[in-house]
Scaffold this motif. Structure first.
Motif, PDB file in Angstrom:
ATOM      1  N   ARG B 120       0.868  -1.180   0.000  1.00 22.38           N
ATOM      2  CA  ARG B 120       0.000   0.000   0.000  1.00 22.38           C
ATOM      3  C   ARG B 120       0.894   1.215   0.000  1.00 22.38           C
ATOM      4  O   ARG B 120       1.392   1.633   1.057  1.00 22.38           O
ATOM      5  CB  ARG B 120      -0.907   0.009   1.230  1.00 22.38           C
ATOM      6  CG  ARG B 120      -1.947  -1.085   1.144  1.00 22.38           C
ATOM      7  CD  ARG B 120      -3.192  -0.709   1.895  1.00 22.38           C
ATOM      8  NE  ARG B 120      -4.109  -1.825   1.906  1.00 22.38           N
ATOM      9  CZ  ARG B 120      -5.006  -2.034   2.857  1.00 22.38           C
ATOM     10  NH1 ARG B 120      -5.079  -1.200   3.881  1.00 22.38           N
ATOM     11  NH2 ARG B 120      -5.815  -3.061   2.802  1.00 22.38           N
ATOM     12  N   THR B 121       1.073   1.773  -1.184  1.00 19.87           N
ATOM     13  CA  THR B 121       2.103   2.797  -1.349  1.00 19.87           C
ATOM     14  C   THR B 121       1.771   4.092  -0.612  1.00 19.87           C
ATOM     15  O   THR B 121       2.609   4.961  -0.501  1.00 19.87           O
ATOM     16  CB  THR B 121       2.315   3.121  -2.843  1.00 19.87           C
ATOM     17  OG1 THR B 121       1.057   3.520  -3.394  1.00 19.87           O
ATOM     18  CG2 THR B 121       2.819   1.895  -3.592  1.00 19.87           C
ATOM     19  N   ASN B 122       0.544   4.201  -0.112  1.00 20.02           N
ATOM     20  CA  ASN B 122       0.193   5.430   0.592  1.00 20.02           C
ATOM     21  C   ASN B 122       0.280   5.317   2.126  1.00 20.02           C
ATOM     22  O   ASN B 122       0.042   6.278   2.847  1.00 20.02           O
ATOM     23  CB  ASN B 122      -1.209   5.905   0.184  1.00 20.02           C
ATOM     24  CG  ASN B 122      -1.399   7.358   0.501  1.00 20.02           C
ATOM     25  OD1 ASN B 122      -0.446   8.136   0.405  1.00 20.02           O
ATOM     26  ND2 ASN B 122      -2.593   7.730   0.933  1.00 20.02           N
ATOM     27  N   ASP B 123       0.617   4.141   2.618  1.00 17.81           N
ATOM     28  CA  ASP B 123       0.818   3.957   4.065  1.00 17.81           C
ATOM     29  C   ASP B 123       1.928   4.872   4.577  1.00 17.81           C
ATOM     30  O   ASP B 123       2.952   5.004   3.917  1.00 17.81           O
ATOM     31  CB  ASP B 123       1.295   2.517   4.330  1.00 17.81           C
ATOM     32  CG  ASP B 123       0.167   1.635   4.818  1.00 17.81           C
ATOM     33  OD1 ASP B 123      -0.960   2.142   4.921  1.00 17.81           O
ATOM     34  OD2 ASP B 123       0.414   0.453   5.067  1.00 17.81           O
ATOM     35  N   PRO B 124       1.744   5.463   5.774  1.00 16.45           N
ATOM     36  CA  PRO B 124       2.847   6.287   6.294  1.00 16.45           C
ATOM     37  C   PRO B 124       4.157   5.497   6.397  1.00 16.45           C
ATOM     38  O   PRO B 124       5.227   6.024   6.085  1.00 16.45           O
ATOM     39  CB  PRO B 124       2.357   6.727   7.683  1.00 16.45           C
ATOM     40  CG  PRO B 124       0.965   6.247   7.841  1.00 16.45           C
ATOM     41  CD  PRO B 124       0.554   5.472   6.635  1.00 16.45           C
ATOM     42  N   ALA B 125       4.076   4.234   6.822  1.00 18.79           N
ATOM     43  CA  ALA B 125       5.309   3.444   6.959  1.00 18.79           C
ATOM     44  C   ALA B 125       5.981   3.243   5.604  1.00 18.79           C
ATOM     45  O   ALA B 125       7.213   3.272   5.494  1.00 18.79           O
ATOM     46  CB  ALA B 125       5.011   2.092   7.606  1.00 18.79           C
ATOM     47  N   TYR B 126       5.170   3.072   4.560  1.00 15.83           N
ATOM     48  CA  TYR B 126       5.721   2.899   3.215  1.00 15.83           C
ATOM     49  C   TYR B 126       6.419   4.180   2.766  1.00 15.83           C
ATOM     50  O   TYR B 126       7.539   4.159   2.274  1.00 15.83           O
ATOM     51  CB  TYR B 126       4.586   2.537   2.242  1.00 15.83           C
ATOM     52  CG  TYR B 126       5.045   2.048   0.884  1.00 15.83           C
ATOM     53  CD1 TYR B 126       5.099   0.697   0.596  1.00 15.83           C
ATOM     54  CD2 TYR B 126       5.429   2.948  -0.114  1.00 15.83           C
ATOM     55  CE1 TYR B 126       5.515   0.243  -0.655  1.00 15.83           C
ATOM     56  CE2 TYR B 126       5.859   2.505  -1.360  1.00 15.83           C
ATOM     57  CZ  TYR B 126       5.889   1.152  -1.628  1.00 15.83           C
ATOM     58  OH  TYR B 126       6.315   0.709  -2.858  1.00 15.83           O
TER      59      TYR B 126
END
Lengths: 208, 208
Positions: B120-126
């Motif tokens: 999930r490219t929009n995750d903060p961790a990503y």
């Protein structure tokens, strides 16, 4: 190069560069005239290091200033330099005295004995680990304390990966400190983000 | 109990308790007279949670206020509550646009595909992981980027330990958030300290 070019090359805005210079994190340029100075590759490198530590290492300006002072202090021998750098980027946060703390000390000591780890009760990491365990006890997260060995096993894997990366040329002092300090502080952030990405995957496997 | 007893029980000084109340982190007591109020176990518990997050979770007052707002917001369903809490304690720090970032995006994507992790490219961790990789590239720590799979493997072990601990009773909202938030933020500190303790041991084995 001029200040404008230094800023363009590194992407660090001019006022920020000037701030870092005032704070002693980056050396001034070689004066070339009234209000002008010349900057070299060493400025580019230092600026990138400072920015990495601020943005992804979570270090304060004061801590970074200490680190840069260590690099620039010729009286610090290489081995001591690396030890000092490692200590500087390790938070030391003591537990409050009391029964939670005593119990935490005992548990941590047992863990280290069980795993054959080196025991230096005065290390900042040791003191902070005691504080973390006391806190987990206080907020009732006994399950995390019981899972300590799983976390310690993962930490061993990380430390093995860390140590495989060391062993490069440490006669370049700035490089040696970069390796220890970036590896430790930015490495913590890397591990924290990978942990969350892995959690998302595993929880999806478990719950869907 | 009175304020003095609340302070004594938790070890949090009275001015700090009053500060947390003003900031909305801890609910006010039940008024029992002019300038007096009564506090219960829920105050003790909340104070301990807040202190744990401040001292060993590295969270700011603003972030903790958001978290407490989520617990106290009955419109947030349990599952969303946990997701929101996890997001709130995950730093989001974007990389600067440019070639370092593009390369980092690609590398992270490849890593997740290779390991079968959720993307999930929009995750903060990503987003933060992309920034960390871009920074490592910029400061020349390509060795750490090449060791990414070792770190990811360790992160999987940590996440497995994390997930084994979940699955308790989540109908108690405060408890559910405690589990996620303490586990994540104080857990990061625990892992960081264990990493250093393990490093000290392994480096001694290697160099002495």
């Amino acid at each position: 190069m001029r200040m404008a070019e230094l800023s363009e090359t590194t992407g660090v805005p001019v006022p920020t560069i000037k701030y870092y210079m005032r704070e002693g994190l980056v050396a001034p340029g070689r004066p070339t005239g009234r209000n002008q100075a010349d900057y070299g590759e060493e400025h580019v490198r230092r600026l990138r290091l400072v920015r990495a530590l601020v943005e992804y290492g979570g270090l304060s300006i004061a801590v970074i200033r200490d680190l840069m002072g260590q690099i620039d202090n010729p009286d610090l021998e290489e081995f001591d330099l690396l030890g000092a750098a490692q200590k500087t980027v390790t938070q030391r946060k003591e537990a409050r005295p009391g029964p939670y703390k005593d119990e935490a000390e005992e548990r941590l000591h047992e863990l280290l004995v069980r795993r054959g780890w080196r025991i230096r009760t005065n290390d900042p990491a040791y003191r902070t680990a005691v504080g973390v365990l006391a806190t987990l006890d206080e907020v009732g997260r006994h399950d995390m304390i019981e899972a300590l060995d799983s976390y310690a096993e993962a930490a061993e894997k990380i430390a093995e990966a860390d140590l495989r990366l060391l062993g490069g040329d440490v006669s370049d002092r700035e490089r040696a400190v970069e390796i220890v300090v970036i590896g430790t502080s930015v490495g913590d952030t890397l591990i924290a983000t990978l942990r969350r990405l892995a959690q998302a995957t595993i929880s999806e496997r478990l719950y869907t």
